[in-house]
Design a protein around this motif. Structure first.
Motif, PDB file in Angstrom:
ATOM      1  N   GLU A 139       0.702  -1.368   0.550  1.00  0.00           N
ATOM      2  CA  GLU A 139       0.511  -0.030   0.023  1.00  0.00           C
ATOM      3  C   GLU A 139       1.017   1.228  -0.068  1.00  0.00           C
ATOM      4  OE1 GLU A 139      -2.860   0.230   3.217  1.00  0.00           O
ATOM      5  OE2 GLU A 139      -3.709  -2.104   2.586  1.00  0.00           O
ATOM      6  N   ASP A 140       0.633   2.079  -1.025  1.00  0.00           N
ATOM      7  CA  ASP A 140       1.319   2.981  -0.925  1.00  0.00           C
ATOM      8  C   ASP A 140       0.675   4.040  -1.472  1.00  0.00           C
ATOM      9  OD1 ASP A 140       3.355   4.728  -0.500  1.00  0.00           O
ATOM     10  OD2 ASP A 140       4.575   3.937  -1.850  1.00  0.00           O
ATOM     11  N   ASN A 141       0.685   5.878  -1.771  1.00  0.00           N
ATOM     12  CA  ASN A 141       0.248   7.219  -1.400  1.00  0.00           C
ATOM     13  C   ASN A 141       1.437   7.793  -2.663  1.00  0.00           C
ATOM     14  OD1 ASN A 141      -2.094   9.153  -1.598  1.00  0.00           O
ATOM     15  ND2 ASN A 141      -0.571  10.346  -0.287  1.00  0.00           N
ATOM     16  N   LEU A 142       0.888   7.162  -3.935  1.00  0.00           N
ATOM     17  CA  LEU A 142       1.362   7.620  -4.967  1.00  0.00           C
ATOM     18  C   LEU A 142       1.539   8.935  -5.897  1.00  0.00           C
ATOM     19  CD1 LEU A 142       1.752   3.629  -6.306  1.00  0.00           C
ATOM     20  CD2 LEU A 142       3.087   4.505  -4.777  1.00  0.00           C
ATOM     21  N   SER A 143       1.988   9.071  -7.093  1.00  0.00           N
ATOM     22  CA  SER A 143       1.186  10.645  -7.381  1.00  0.00           C
ATOM     23  C   SER A 143       1.708   9.912  -8.658  1.00  0.00           C
ATOM     24  CB  SER A 143       3.315  11.398  -8.071  1.00  0.00           C
ATOM     25  OG  SER A 143       3.815  10.214  -8.551  1.00  0.00           O
TER      26      SER A 143
ATOM     27  N   LEU B  79      -1.388   6.324 -10.501  1.00  0.00           N
ATOM     28  CA  LEU B  79      -3.077   4.862 -10.463  1.00  0.00           C
ATOM     29  C   LEU B  79      -2.099   3.995 -10.311  1.00  0.00           C
ATOM     30  CD1 LEU B  79      -5.577   5.128  -8.801  1.00  0.00           C
ATOM     31  CD2 LEU B  79      -6.089   4.594 -10.952  1.00  0.00           C
ATOM     32  N   LYS B  80      -2.162   2.831  -9.513  1.00  0.00           N
ATOM     33  CA  LYS B  80      -1.625   1.768  -9.084  1.00  0.00           C
ATOM     34  C   LYS B  80      -2.301   0.865  -8.440  1.00  0.00           C
ATOM     35  CE  LYS B  80       3.034  -0.963  -9.430  1.00  0.00           C
ATOM     36  NZ  LYS B  80       4.408  -0.608  -8.516  1.00  0.00           N
ATOM     37  N   GLY B  81      -2.842  -0.291  -9.530  1.00  0.00           N
ATOM     38  CA  GLY B  81      -3.525  -1.314  -8.317  1.00  0.00           C
ATOM     39  C   GLY B  81      -4.782  -0.749  -8.052  1.00  0.00           C
ATOM     40  N   LYS B  82      -5.640  -1.328  -7.696  1.00  0.00           N
ATOM     41  CA  LYS B  82      -6.668  -0.664  -6.495  1.00  0.00           C
ATOM     42  C   LYS B  82      -6.691   0.276  -5.351  1.00  0.00           C
ATOM     43  CE  LYS B  82     -10.814  -2.683  -3.761  1.00  0.00           C
ATOM     44  NZ  LYS B  82     -10.524  -3.930  -2.441  1.00  0.00           N
ATOM     45  N   LEU B  83      -7.639   1.253  -6.143  1.00  0.00           N
ATOM     46  CA  LEU B  83      -7.654   2.513  -5.224  1.00  0.00           C
ATOM     47  C   LEU B  83      -8.312   2.464  -3.758  1.00  0.00           C
ATOM     48  CD1 LEU B  83      -7.455   5.738  -5.449  1.00  0.00           C
ATOM     49  CD2 LEU B  83      -9.486   6.160  -6.512  1.00  0.00           C
ATOM     50  N   LYS B  84      -8.088   2.609  -3.035  1.00  0.00           N
ATOM     51  CA  LYS B  84      -8.256   2.663  -1.533  1.00  0.00           C
ATOM     52  C   LYS B  84      -9.018   3.443  -0.763  1.00  0.00           C
ATOM     53  CE  LYS B  84      -7.085  -0.348   0.977  1.00  0.00           C
ATOM     54  NZ  LYS B  84      -6.400  -1.153   2.467  1.00  0.00           N
ATOM     55  N   ILE B  85     -10.229   3.931  -1.282  1.00  0.00           N
ATOM     56  CA  ILE B  85     -11.190   4.980  -1.284  1.00  0.00           C
ATOM     57  C   ILE B  85     -10.696   5.596  -0.148  1.00  0.00           C
ATOM     58  CG2 ILE B  85     -13.481   6.144  -1.602  1.00  0.00           C
ATOM     59  CD1 ILE B  85     -12.513   4.710  -4.733  1.00  0.00           C
ATOM     60  N   LYS B  86     -11.076   5.240   0.965  1.00  0.00           N
ATOM     61  CA  LYS B  86     -11.601   5.534   2.449  1.00  0.00           C
ATOM     62  C   LYS B  86     -10.365   6.341   2.730  1.00  0.00           C
ATOM     63  CE  LYS B  86     -12.116   4.141   7.583  1.00  0.00           C
ATOM     64  NZ  LYS B  86     -12.324   3.812   7.903  1.00  0.00           N
ATOM     65  N   GLU B  87      -9.146   4.999   2.749  1.00  0.00           N
ATOM     66  CA  GLU B  87      -7.364   5.973   3.003  1.00  0.00           C
ATOM     67  C   GLU B  87      -7.241   6.968   1.615  1.00  0.00           C
ATOM     68  OE1 GLU B  87      -8.365   2.983   2.879  1.00  0.00           O
ATOM     69  OE2 GLU B  87      -7.943   1.726   4.337  1.00  0.00           O
ATOM     70  N   HIS B  88      -7.817   6.694   0.841  1.00  0.00           N
ATOM     71  CA  HIS B  88      -7.148   8.289  -0.387  1.00  0.00           C
ATOM     72  C   HIS B  88      -7.855   9.064   0.198  1.00  0.00           C
ATOM     73  CE1 HIS B  88      -6.770   9.456  -4.382  1.00  0.00           C
ATOM     74  NE2 HIS B  88      -7.346   9.779  -4.323  1.00  0.00           N
ATOM     75  N   MET B  89      -9.041   8.824   0.149  1.00  0.00           N
ATOM     76  CA  MET B  89     -10.212  10.470   0.999  1.00  0.00           C
ATOM     77  C   MET B  89      -9.607  10.860   2.459  1.00  0.00           C
ATOM     78  SD  MET B  89     -12.617  11.395  -1.034  1.00  0.00           S
ATOM     79  CE  MET B  89     -13.548  12.260  -0.408  1.00  0.00           C
TER      80      MET B  89
ATOM     81  N   TYR C 155      -4.077   6.603  -3.355  1.00  0.00           N
ATOM     82  CA  TYR C 155      -3.707   6.104  -2.145  1.00  0.00           C
ATOM     83  C   TYR C 155      -4.265   4.710  -2.729  1.00  0.00           C
ATOM     84  CZ  TYR C 155      -2.261   3.818   2.303  1.00  0.00           C
ATOM     85  OH  TYR C 155      -1.913   3.210   3.398  1.00  0.00           O
ATOM     86  N   VAL C 156      -3.246   3.277  -3.037  1.00  0.00           N
ATOM     87  CA  VAL C 156      -3.639   2.413  -4.069  1.00  0.00           C
ATOM     88  C   VAL C 156      -3.363   1.557  -3.011  1.00  0.00           C
ATOM     89  CG1 VAL C 156      -3.791   3.975  -5.435  1.00  0.00           C
ATOM     90  CG2 VAL C 156      -1.564   3.013  -5.174  1.00  0.00           C
ATOM     91  N   GLU C 157      -3.465  -0.096  -3.327  1.00  0.00           N
ATOM     92  CA  GLU C 157      -3.044  -0.802  -3.001  1.00  0.00           C
ATOM     93  C   GLU C 157      -2.942  -1.555  -4.231  1.00  0.00           C
ATOM     94  OE1 GLU C 157      -4.827  -4.739   0.000  1.00  0.00           O
ATOM     95  OE2 GLU C 157      -6.044  -4.294  -2.040  1.00  0.00           O
ATOM     96  N   TYR C 158      -1.977  -2.765  -4.117  1.00  0.00           N
ATOM     97  CA  TYR C 158      -0.708  -3.485  -5.511  1.00  0.00           C
ATOM     98  C   TYR C 158      -0.189  -3.955  -5.391  1.00  0.00           C
ATOM     99  CZ  TYR C 158       2.586  -0.323  -4.517  1.00  0.00           C
ATOM    100  OH  TYR C 158       3.916   0.145  -4.154  1.00  0.00           O
ATOM    101  N   GLN C 159       0.995  -4.611  -6.313  1.00  0.00           N
ATOM    102  CA  GLN C 159       1.484  -6.502  -6.213  1.00  0.00           C
ATOM    103  C   GLN C 159       2.267  -5.977  -6.957  1.00  0.00           C
ATOM    104  OE1 GLN C 159      -0.504  -9.780  -7.662  1.00  0.00           O
ATOM    105  NE2 GLN C 159      -0.744 -10.663  -5.170  1.00  0.00           N
TER     106      GLN C 159
END
Length: 422
Positions: free
Chosen positions: A153-157, A159-169, A180-184
């Motif tokens: 999970e990371d806050n990237l510049s 979009l990669k993988g899945k956007l985590k809406i709650k953490e992103h907001m 703020y995304v979750e990816y592999q």
């Protein structure tokens, strides 16, 4: 008082004491070292006696018993305990025989190690064990260390993988350019590699051998991008040794021995930072059983076919577990191994009455096929002892028990195996 020695070698039944000069095979240590080992012994005395605390007219002492291996104290002293193969066997020969025996130990990582080029007499046991680990690790590295898809999970510049809406907001109300995304990621920083790196860093501090330290530094370079484990026990639970990861099995077994520090003989206490100890009774049993199998015999170790008594027709009590059962078409041969040196100076050479009763119980229960010959097996020493044969009946019929000697310096001696082929 300063530490007298950084490395001490004991043989079974010799001891350490507080002093400045050795007395025969008994070794003088400083008070701090003695106190640390004594604390270790006392904290474990309710479950196992690694060394025996005693007192003679000269001093208090800690005597090695039937456990061999390595103890490293908090102050940095390494005590190496070697098996007493015979009364006049030197340390180098004892160490080489011990390593040969360890290679046959069940459920251990020793078996694949080639000792042909290892000058055991020039290396302490701990350094030999470290060498064994490094040899297996080198094989693994040559095949290639594995990568895996790791969740991140990371806050990237971007979009990669899945956007985590709650953490992103929560994190990006102001920074609209962030996601703020979750990816592999397919990387080498997986749990198995982290444990290996942790073991390497641990052993770099433990090792005193220049060649081992050099190789550890080289291997740490290979693992440079991999983190260390911060929760060793939990990370070992996460290991997945499927077919793809089978090459990791021995290396991780070694890593567990070093990082758990108590793989073969669990111990308590903080005064000892590392201990790798082996019960010679079990090791001797495994070794003799292995050699019997190697010589083409059908062998069962710790056989559990019979009980001594029964509460009813289906409920057996007091499990019988003879060390070795050899089966032929028409006969069963039962043997128990005993790790002690017999002597003409002892009653019955040292064969105990309890052992005679125990073998009798075994022999009377194995009736299909019938058991007629039983053996008590002891390590051979330089004494010319008679291989006594006992009969359990006065008329010399029925069950017979013979005392045999297994030659650890010549384990291929065909005369020994002929007793089991008759």
């Amino acid at each position: 008082m300063k530490i007298l020695k950084a490395h001490i070698t004991l043989s079974e039944y010799s001891y350490i004491f507080i002093g400045s000069e050795d007395i025969g095979n008994n070794k003088a240590v400083d008070k701090k070292t003695f106190d640390e080992v004594e604390s270790f012994v006392l904290q474990n005395s309710d479950t196992v006696q690694y060394l025996k605390l005693g007192q003679n007219k000269l001093h208090k002492y800690l005597q090695a018993q039937n456990y061999v291996g390595v103890i490293q104290t908090k102050s940095g002293v390494t005590i190496e305990i070697l098996p007493k193969i015979a009364r006049n066997t030197d340390d180098a020969k004892s160490k080489n025989i011990l390593i040969k025996m360890l290679k046959t130990l069940r459920k251990s990582p020793f078996k694949n190690f080639n000792t042909a080029n290892l000058k055991a007499s020039n290396l302490p046991l701990l350094e030999i064990f470290i060498t064994m680990f490094l040899v297996e690790l080198e094989k693994l590295i040559q095949k290639g260390i594995k990568s895996d898809y790791i969740d991140k999970e990371d806050n990237l510049s971007f979009l990669k993988g899945k956007l985590k809406i709650k953490e992103h907001m929560q994190k990006n109300l102001i920074h609209k350019e962030k996601f703020y995304v979750e990816y592999q990621e397919f990387i080498q920083d997986r749990v198995e590699n982290r444990l290996i790196k942790t073991a390497l860093e641990y052993l770099y501090k433990k090792s005193k051998a220049n060649n081992n330290k050099k190789r550890i530094r080289e291997f740490l370079f290979v693992f440079d991008d991999i983190k260390v484990s911060h929760n060793i026990k939990e990370d070992f639970k996460k290991i997945r040794l499927d077919r793809q990861m089978n090459d990791y099995a021995l290396v991780l077994q070694w890593a567990k021995i070093f990082l758990y520090k108590n793989s073969f003989s669990p111990y308590k206490g903080k005064e000892v930072t590392f201990a790798l100890l082996f019960d010679m009774n079990l090791l001797f049993e495994d070794y003799v059983g292995h050699m019997l199998k190697k010589n083409g015999l059908e062998v069962s170790l710790q056989d559990r076919e019979h009980h001594l008594a029964y509460l009813d027709s289906n409920t057996g009590k007091f499990q019988l577990k003879p060390d070795i059962v050899v089966r032929h078409d028409a006969e069963v041969i039962i043997a128990d191994t005993k790790w002690k040196l017999l002597s003409e100076d002892k009653t019955h050479q040292g064969v105990s009455q309890a052992d005679m009763y125990q073998l009798y119980a075994y022999g009377t229960k194995y009736t299909s096929p019938k058991c007629e010959n039983m053996y008590l097996i002891y390590p051979k020493n330089e004494s010319e002892l008679t291989e006594h044969q006992y009969h359990y009946q006065k008329d010399m019929g029925g069950l017979k028990l013979k005392v045999l000697f297994f030659d650890l310096e010549n384990p291929e001696d065909e005369v020994f195996y002929e007793y089991f082929r008759r």
